[in-house]
Enzyme design. Structure first.
Site, PDB file in Angstrom:
ATOM      1  CG  ASN A  47      -0.448  -0.093   2.529  1.00 20.42           C
ATOM      2  OD1 ASN A  47       0.480  -0.845   2.791  1.00 20.42           O
ATOM      3  ND2 ASN A  47      -1.024   0.653   3.452  1.00 20.42           N
ATOM      4  CD  GLU A  49      -1.310   5.015   4.977  1.00 21.26           C
ATOM      5  OE1 GLU A  49      -1.996   4.158   5.533  1.00 21.26           O
ATOM      6  OE2 GLU A  49      -0.681   5.894   5.616  1.00 21.26           O
ATOM      7  CB  CYS A  58      -5.391  -1.213  -2.063  1.00 23.06           C
ATOM      8  SG  CYS A  58      -6.833  -0.387  -1.388  1.00 23.06           S
ATOM      9  CD  GLU A  60      -5.443  -5.733  -1.471  1.00 26.11           C
ATOM     10  OE1 GLU A  60      -6.221  -6.219  -0.636  1.00 26.11           O
ATOM     11  OE2 GLU A  60      -4.957  -4.572  -1.353  1.00 26.11           O
ATOM     12  CB  CYS A  91     -11.154  -2.427  -0.198  1.00 20.22           C
ATOM     13  SG  CYS A  91     -10.431  -1.867  -1.762  1.00 20.22           S
ATOM     14  CB  CYS A  94      -8.681  -4.526  -4.104  1.00 17.21           C
ATOM     15  SG  CYS A  94      -7.588  -3.095  -3.937  1.00 17.21           S
TER      16      CYS A  94
END
Length: 136
Positions: A47, A49, A58, A60, A91, A94
């Protein structure tokens, strides 16, 4: 040509290694993911940010994007791990990304140090995909 097919434990270890490289200065919630392509290649992501939270990526999404950028179009398996070792599921966005590229199986940590394997259909039932646009 024969490719080594990594087992669930090996994929989870690779995802945990990727999580160590996450850029998570705000949440401190480090996530790693690995994608296995149709030819057996393993591509990792972590990830990333951003101070503008909506711009966060993310793990993924990073792994899938790297695999696609390398030329893959058919992905088989995704493994996801949180560096903290707790349960860590993809999520919804993803899961939809996985659907786009044909992911069949998702491996996650179970919170007790083991792994759980799910079909993508189990995690995203009745999903909208590329073939739905072809019907239009």
């Amino acid at each position: 040509m024969t490719h080594h097919v990594p087992g669930d434990a090996e994929l989870m270890a690779a995802a945990m290694e990727a999580a160590q490289r996450a850029y998570a200065p705000y949440s401190r919630f480090q996530v790693g993911a690995v994608v296995v392509t149709e030819d057996g290649s393993v591509v990792s992501g972590a990830n990333v940010e951003n101070a503008a939270y909506a711009s966060t990526l993310c793990a993924e999404a990073v792994a899938i994007g790297a695999a696609v950028a390398a030329g893959a179009r058919n992905l088989v398996t995704v493994a996801v791990a949180c560096l903290s070792g707790e349960r860590c599921y993809p999520c919804g966005q993803c899961r939809q990304r996985m659907r786009e590229f044909g992911v069949e199986r998702v491996i996650v940590r179970d919170g007790a140090g083991g792994t759980r394997s799910h079909s993508l259909e189990e995690l995203l039932p009745e999903a909208f995909g590329p073939e739905d646009l072809a019907r239009g």
